[in-house]
Design a protein around this motif. Structure first.
Motif, short mmCIF file in Angstrom:
data_model
loop_
_atom_site.label_atom_id
_atom_site.label_comp_id
_atom_site.label_asym_id
_atom_site.label_seq_id
_atom_site.Cartn_x
_atom_site.Cartn_y
_atom_site.Cartn_z
N GLU A 129 0.85 -1.20 0.00
CA GLU A 129 0.00 0.00 0.00
C GLU A 129 0.88 1.23 0.00
N ILE A 130 0.30 2.32 -0.54
CA ILE A 130 0.98 3.62 -0.42
C ILE A 130 0.31 4.35 0.73
N LEU A 131 1.15 4.79 1.68
CA LEU A 131 0.60 5.42 2.89
C LEU A 131 0.68 6.93 2.77
N GLY A 136 6.54 15.48 -0.01
CA GLY A 136 7.87 15.18 -0.55
C GLY A 136 8.40 13.81 -0.13
N ARG A 137 7.63 13.08 0.64
CA ARG A 137 8.10 11.76 1.08
C ARG A 137 7.12 10.69 0.57
N LEU A 138 7.67 9.69 -0.10
CA LEU A 138 6.86 8.56 -0.54
C LEU A 138 6.95 7.48 0.54
N SER A 139 5.81 7.01 1.02
CA SER A 139 5.80 6.05 2.12
C SER A 139 5.04 4.80 1.70
N LEU A 140 5.74 3.69 1.72
CA LEU A 140 5.15 2.43 1.23
C LEU A 140 5.15 1.38 2.33
N ALA A 141 4.08 0.60 2.39
CA ALA A 141 4.08 -0.62 3.21
C ALA A 141 4.08 -1.77 2.22
N ARG A 142 5.11 -2.59 2.26
CA ARG A 142 5.15 -3.68 1.27
C ARG A 142 5.43 -5.02 1.92
N ARG A 143 4.96 -6.05 1.26
CA ARG A 143 5.09 -7.42 1.73
C ARG A 143 6.40 -8.01 1.24
N PHE A 470 2.75 -15.99 4.80
CA PHE A 470 4.11 -16.28 4.32
C PHE A 470 4.95 -15.04 4.01
N THR A 471 4.48 -13.85 4.42
CA THR A 471 5.29 -12.65 4.21
C THR A 471 5.26 -11.79 5.47
N GLN A 472 6.09 -10.76 5.43
CA GLN A 472 6.16 -9.83 6.56
C GLN A 472 6.12 -8.41 5.99
N TRP A 473 5.51 -7.49 6.72
CA TRP A 473 5.48 -6.10 6.25
C TRP A 473 6.87 -5.47 6.34
N GLN A 474 7.17 -4.64 5.35
CA GLN A 474 8.32 -3.72 5.48
C GLN A 474 7.80 -2.32 5.21
N TRP A 475 8.24 -1.35 6.03
CA TRP A 475 7.90 0.05 5.77
C TRP A 475 9.06 0.67 5.02
N LEU A 476 8.78 1.26 3.87
CA LEU A 476 9.82 1.84 3.02
C LEU A 476 9.46 3.30 2.75
N THR A 477 10.39 4.21 3.04
CA THR A 477 10.14 5.62 2.69
C THR A 477 11.22 6.11 1.75
N LEU A 478 10.87 7.13 0.96
CA LEU A 478 11.77 7.67 -0.08
C LEU A 478 11.63 9.18 -0.14
#
Ligand code: NAD
Length: 487
Positions: A129-131, A136-143, A470-478
């Motif tokens: 998902e895009i949070l 100016g900051r892209l914030s993603l929650a990805r599996r 079978f997956t885990q969340w990762q929070w990724l920001t850019l």
């Protein structure tokens, strides 16, 4: 003529690490329960073999996850095609090695193909998902995949219960070390190894290591393994859960059941009977979702009981490989003795044996017990044999109380012409799976599957639940550039 999926020389006395190789321990025989014939031998893994495999799997996993999603997907489509091509051979292995009837083995093989097709779709699903975030900051929650998954599987639906974990775990980017039950390691392990080998799964990503509890315990403490997906008894599940907790591994436990089929007074008797017989006797009752209790409204209890006894007496028992029978053998003498002793104990505690209760070799007669009260051991314990436990009730309130009087909570079902009444009753049952106007044994592959209480630890497997499993969340920001923090 197509070449066999599993040529004897390929798998006999071997295990699978990407290559078919000898194991560190003496091979053990593969026994056909119906005839006692030896079908070959399997190699067994020890803790060191488990560790070598988990290390190799860990290395293969990062390369696999880096592959384009459509390349990963293709492997599962090919594996499904191969399973279709070799359908009859796979069915034959399930019949011989696990004592299944042809109908049960065919349903299991079809479910396996469906699971492979479903897994082929997983790599192309949206994976996050895009949070909302600061400008100016892209914030993603990805599996993200977990890494290496240890799968420990049981003997009863050996192929499907292994593939339902192995295929989605691989598809979302993990590696897998599978430890099938040693009693069904060919149909519940080597079939899977071979399908994926021929479908082009990269070497080292899947290991199939037969072995008993020791090999399973080695998986639960192995440092390369991130998660254990266990399907089996509640007793072994507790041990696996404890070890996984101690070693900080994610753990999914799909365990035993004592499932009620509630038959209300307005039910069509023919339909109720057909559902009861299916739920109780399919695969000789060796199913986690088997109907362990038939709760029957007092108004129809006596007629239902008489007709169930007649039905049980009419069911044929024998070698499902050579004869067209309704029930095959139990898996081994321990399982048979467990069922026999529980039927004996039930009678000592006041139950009436209406029919069955005896066996010849591993062939256990379809059994009906009546007069079972809530303090009878057969009311509480999982039989895992062809035993109907019939209990009358007078009010819906009493049916709810009886159905909920168990530590388990896997499946429940209600039969009634009044769907509103059945649903109202069903809403109050503690169960992971609930079926109105059906019996307790159901799985469509795409549904989330899991139990409450002693039937599991709150996880589900299948369909949409596979991403959570079978997956885990990762929070990724850019950001375009790092900010100048004021400190
Ligand atoms: P089991 O628990 O004896 O064995 C299951 C697997 O666990 C086997 O591979 C076995 O070798 C392994 N094992 C046993 N002890 C272990 C330990 N201490 N550590 C690690 N691994 C260990 O169960 P079973 O007799 O093969 O299967 C029957 C049970 O499984 C029944 O209770 C049934 O209800 C349950 N079951 C549950 C589901 C479900 O999805 N909820 C499905 C099928 C069967």
């Amino acid at each position: 003529m197509t070449d066999p999926l599993l040529p004897f020389e390929l798998w006999n006395k071997r295990l699978f690490t990407g290559d078919w190789q000898a194991g560190p321990l003496s091979p053990t025989p593969v026994i056909e329960p119906a005839s006692g014939n030896q079908l070959g031998e399997i190699a067994n893994a020890d803790a060191q073999r488990v560790n070598l495999s988990s290390e190799a799997a860990s290395q293969a996993q990062s390369l696999w996850f880096a592959r384009p999603y459509d390349e990963r997907s293709l492997v599962f489509r090919k594996a499904a095609q191969l399973a279709e091509t070799h359908f009859d051979e796979i069915v034959s292995w399930i019949i011989k090695e696990s004592g299944s009837t042809r109908a049960k083995a065919s349903v299991e093989t079809s479910a396996t193909i469906k699971a492979l097709h479903e897994s082929a779709g997983l790599p192309s699903h949206s994976q996050g998902e895009i949070l909302p975030s600061t400008p100016g900051r892209l914030s993603l929650a990805r599996r993200r995949p977990l890494g290496v998954i240890g799968v420990i599987s049981p003997f009863n639906f050996p192929l499907y219960l292994a593939i339902r974990a192995v295929a989605p775990a691989l598809a979302v980017g993990n590696a897998v070390v599978l430890k099938p039950d040693p009693r069904t390691a060919v149909c519940g392990g080597f079939v899977i190894a071979r399908l994926f080998e021929l479908a082009g799964l990269p070497k080292g990503l899947l290991h199939v290591l037969p072995g008993g509890a020791e090999a399973g315990e080695a998986l639960t403490s192995d440092p390369n393994i991130a998660m254990i997906q266990f399907t089996g008894s509640t007793g072994a599940g507790r041990k696996v859960g404890e070890a996984a907790g101690r070693n900080l591994k994610k753990v999914s436990l799909e365990l035993g059941g004592k499932n009620s089929l509630i038959i209300l007074d307005d039910a069509d008797l023919d339909i109720a009977l057909a559902n009861a017989a299916w739920g109780v006797y399919l695969h000789q009752g060796q199913i986690c979702m088997a109907t362990g209790r038939l709760l029957v409204h007092q108004a129809i209890y006596q007629t239902f009981l008489e007709r169930l006894v007649a039905k049980a007496k009419s069911l044929t028992v024998g070698n499902p490989d050579t004869d067209d029978v309704a029930l095959g053998p139990l898996i081994n003498s321990q399982q048979r003795d467990h069922a026999y002793q529980l039927v004996q104990a039930a009678q000592h505690a006041g139950a009436r044996l209406e029919t069955g209760g005896h066996y010849e070799g591993l062939f256990f007669q379809p059994t009906v017990l009546s007069g079972v009260t809530a303090d009878n051991p057969v009311f509480k314990q999982e039989v895992f044999g062809p035993v109907a436990v019939v209990v009358p009730f007078e009010t819906d309130e009493e049916a709810i109380r009886l159905a909920n009087d168990t530590e388990f909570g896997l499946s429940a079902a209600i039969i009634s012409k009044d769907v509103g009444r059945a649903l109202k009753l069903g809403e109050r049952l503690k169960t992971g799976l609930l079926h109105i106007n059906d019996q307790t044994v159901n799985d469509e592959v795409i549904n989330p599957f899991g139990g409450v209480g002693a039937s599991g630890n709150g996880t589900s497997i299948g369909g949409a639940a596979n991403w959570e499993e079978f997956t885990q969340w990762q929070w990724l920001t850019l950001k375009g550039e790092a900010p100048a923090y004021p400190l």
